[in-house]
Enzyme design. Structure first.
Site, short mmCIF file in Angstrom:
data_model
loop_
_atom_site.label_atom_id
_atom_site.label_comp_id
_atom_site.label_asym_id
_atom_site.label_seq_id
_atom_site.Cartn_x
_atom_site.Cartn_y
_atom_site.Cartn_z
CB CYS A 158 -0.90 -0.02 1.23
SG CYS A 158 -1.99 1.39 1.26
N GLY A 159 0.82 2.00 -1.06
CA GLY A 159 1.70 3.17 -1.19
C GLY A 159 1.35 4.25 -0.20
CG HIS A 210 -7.08 -1.99 -6.05
ND1 HIS A 210 -6.63 -3.20 -5.56
CD2 HIS A 210 -7.03 -1.13 -5.01
CE1 HIS A 210 -6.32 -3.06 -4.29
NE2 HIS A 210 -6.56 -1.81 -3.92
CB CYS A 212 -4.12 4.63 -5.57
SG CYS A 212 -4.00 2.87 -5.23
N GLY A 213 -0.83 4.81 -4.29
CA GLY A 213 0.58 4.56 -4.62
C GLY A 213 0.76 3.37 -5.54
O1 PYC Z 1 -1.84 3.78 -1.96
O2 PYC Z 1 -1.32 1.80 -2.76
C1 PYC Z 1 -2.11 2.57 -2.23
C2 PYC Z 1 -3.43 2.08 -1.84
C3 PYC Z 1 -3.96 0.84 -2.08
C4 PYC Z 1 -5.24 0.84 -1.53
C5 PYC Z 1 -5.46 2.06 -0.96
N1 PYC Z 1 -4.34 2.81 -1.16
#
Ligand code: PYC
Length: 309
Positions: free
Chosen positions: A88-89, A202, A232-233
Site C-alpha cells: 500500500c503506497g 482495484h 493510490c501509490g
Molecule cells: O496507496 O497503494 C495505495 C493504496 C492501495 C489501496 C489504498 N491505497
C-alpha cells in the site's frame, strides 16, 4: 480488556491506522506466511481495527512487524475493510510519517519488508516521503463486455496490487459522483474478474488533471468498495508501468497523479527489464498524523470485533 496501541495518519486524505503494539501475534517467518496466518487465524483483529465502529470503509490498517527479508529495518502487513493488501503506497507513506512523528525515524533511508517484496523509503528533510515501490508491469490490454454498460477497454497491471486501468469510460470524475463512479467500477471489476482475471481487485479510471502541474486525475475503487482518497501509490505504480510500456513517459520523468479530491503523488520510474516491460517505480507524497492512542477491546461489547462485511 485488551488494548491496541495505534497512530492514525492520512496521506492525501486517505487514512492509515498503524498498529504499534497489542495486535495479533503472527509469529516469525516470511511476511507472506504471516499474512496468511493473519487471514486464517486472526481475521477478527483486522475487523476490530479498521471496521466500524472504530474505523471506516476507507481506513487501511498497517500492522508493524519484525522484518524477515535480510537488510530490512521494519515489516508491515496492510489490511482493509474486507481483507489484505500486498502493498500500500499511501499506507507506507503514512507509516513513515508516523514513525517520524514518534521520533523513531530521522530523515534518511529505511528498508521495509512487505508480503510482496522489500520497499526502500526515504524521509526527506521537508517531510516529503519517497517510496521505491514494488517492480510493476502491465500484464494485458483487454476489452471486457460489462452488462448494462457495454465494451470497456483497459489494462490489467501489477503495481503491488492488481489493477484494471481505464482511460475511455465516459465518466465525469468529480467527488460529487463518487457513488456513480463506485457503481461503474464495481460492474467493470466483476466483468474483468469473470473474463479470466480473478486477481484484479482495484479499478482505476483516468481523466485529464484538474490542477495545473498535474498530468492526470484518477478515481480508484478499492476491493471493499471504498474509493481511495489519495492518488493510490500502487495504482500510480501500475499507471507508470502502462505509460512506460506505451512509450508515453520516459524513464526519470515526473508523472504527477491527482486523486478524486485533488491530492497529489509524484511518480517516476526506471527500467528494470525493458523486454518484460518491468519497471521500478518511485512515488513521492506526504502524510499527516491525526491521532494517537489505544483501541480498547471490551469483551462485553457486542461489536468488539467490528461490524464485519
Ligand atoms: O496507496 O497503494 C495505495 C493504496 C492501495 C489501496 C489504498 N491505497
Amino acid at each position: 480488556m485488551q488494548s491496541i496501541q495505534i497512530i492514525d495518519s492520512h496521506t492525501g486524505g486517505e487514512p492509515t491506522r498503524l498498529v504499534l503494539e497489542g495486535g495479533p501475534d503472527l509469529g516469525e517467518g516470511p511476511l507472506e506466511e504471516r499474512l496468511e496466518r493473519f487471514r486464517t487465524q486472526y481475521d477478527q483483529w483486522r475487523s476490530a481495527i479498521v471496521n466500524e465502529p472504530r474505523g471506516s470503509d476507507a481506513m487501511v490498517g498497517a500492522l508493524l512487524c519484525k522484518p524477515h527479508r535480510p537488510g530490512c529495518d521494519a515489516g508491515v502487513i496492510f489490511f482493509n475493510n474486507v481483507g489484505y493488501l500486498g502493498m500500500c503506497g499511501h499506507g507506507t507513506i503514512g507509516l513513515v510519517a508516523s514513525l517520524a512523528h514518534l521520533g523513531r525515524l530521522q530523515p534518511g533511508g529505511l528498508q521495509i519488508d512487505t508480503p510482496v517484496g522489500a520497499v526502500q523509503v526515504d524521509l526527506h528533510d521537508g517531510g516529503e516521503i519517497t517510496i521505491a515501490s514494488i517492480p510493476s508491469y502491465r500484464k494485458a490490454s483487454i476489452v471486457v463486455d460489462v452488462p448494462g454498460i457495454g465494451p470497456v477497454a483497459g489494462e490489467v497491471a501489477w503495481g503491488g496490487n492488481w489493477f484494471f486501468l481505464v482511460e475511455q469510460h465516459g465518466q465525469v470524475i468529480e467527488v460529487s459522483r463518487a457513488e456513480a463512479l463506485t457503481d461503474f467500477c464495481w460492474r467493470v471489476r466483476q466483468a474483468v474478474n469473470a473474463q479470466g482475471f480473478p486477481e484484479v481487485d482495484h479499478v482505476e479510471l483516468f481523466v485529464s488533471a484538474g490542477s495545473a502541474g498535474a498530468h492526470s486525475r484518477n478515481f480508484v475503487l478499492c476491493p471493499g468498495k471504498a474509493y481511495d482518497r489519495s492518488p493510490c501509490g500502487t495504482g500510480t505504480s501500475a499507471k507508470l508501468a502502462c505509460l512506460a510500456a506505451d512509450g508515453k513517459l520516459a524513464a526519470g520523468q515526473d508523472w504527477v497523479q491527482e486523486s478524486l479530491i485533488g491530492s497529489q503523488f509524484t511518480g517516476r520510474y526506471r527500467w528494470l527489464d525493458r523486454s518484460k516491460g518491468e519497471i521500478a517505480p518511485t512515488i513521492t507524497g506526504r502524510a499527516h498524523v491525526m491521532a494517537q492512542g489505544a483501541l480498547q477491546l471490551d469483551p462485553h461489547d457486542p461489536f468488539c470485533w467490528g461490524i464485519r462485511q
